[in-house]
Scaffold this active site. Sequence first.
Site, short mmCIF file in Angstrom:
data_model
loop_
_atom_site.label_atom_id
_atom_site.label_comp_id
_atom_site.label_asym_id
_atom_site.label_seq_id
_atom_site.Cartn_x
_atom_site.Cartn_y
_atom_site.Cartn_z
N ASP A 1 34.87 64.15 63.51
CA ASP A 1 33.44 64.30 63.72
C ASP A 1 32.62 63.56 62.68
OD1 ASP A 1 33.93 66.00 65.89
OD2 ASP A 1 34.00 67.75 64.60
N ARG A 2 31.43 63.17 63.08
CA ARG A 2 30.54 62.44 62.18
C ARG A 2 30.26 63.22 60.90
NH1 ARG A 2 24.24 60.94 63.72
NH2 ARG A 2 23.71 59.83 61.79
#
Length: 237
Positions: free
Chosen positions: A100-101
């Site tokens: 995930d970012r």
Amino acid sequence: MSTPSKSHFATQKRSKFKTDPISNEKPKKPQRTSHKRPSNSRVSNFRTVKPASIISAENRIILLFNKPFDTLSQFTDGEGRKTLADYIDVKDVYAAGRLDRDSEGLMVLTNDGILQAKITQPKSKSPKTYWAQVEGSPTESDLEKLRQGVELKDGMTLPATIEIMEEPTIWERNPPVRFRAAIPTTWLAITIIEGRNRQVRRMTAHIGFPTLRLVRYSIGDWSLNDLQPGEYKQIKL
């Protein structure tokens, strides 16, 4: 006995395409099967390797990369956000799974499609260990729920290995994690063999301890060790 005339058969044939005298409705045309992609389907724009691609040992490339916070786990983006291309200049390598970012840590990139599939497919049961800083102080009773598996919106999770750990000696996150002064935090080492979307965060939230910071430390036998954010190194099998 009289023989029906040709005009009689012609009338019958034409009548198949006229309004039904009983229902007074025209016969419906057969429905065509649509092969269009559903409008809500997710289309990934990060590089992928064809599963059938076979790379010789001498041509195989494997990179271990420490993905910084606020970086997409793909090479392109139309919105000006940071991507893998800001850090990795090796051509023809592909991300074996996503991160995930807002998560940090280990990613594996390779030009070997078979290796990529082995890492990403749930059947391979490749363990992934995360260091999660959660809000609050979970007890052993709380953690036991995750060890047994919990019911999330997309189904039961497989049993996880989870232990309370000392705060790791790692880099400061940029920007720093926002804490609530009156609430302590706890670091957990969580190992899972699944790879659902935002799974670790959802697991800790499910037992009442939201994740504030998440670092993936290892994938299988590979780990971050002293790799710093934004750095990568090439390894051999």
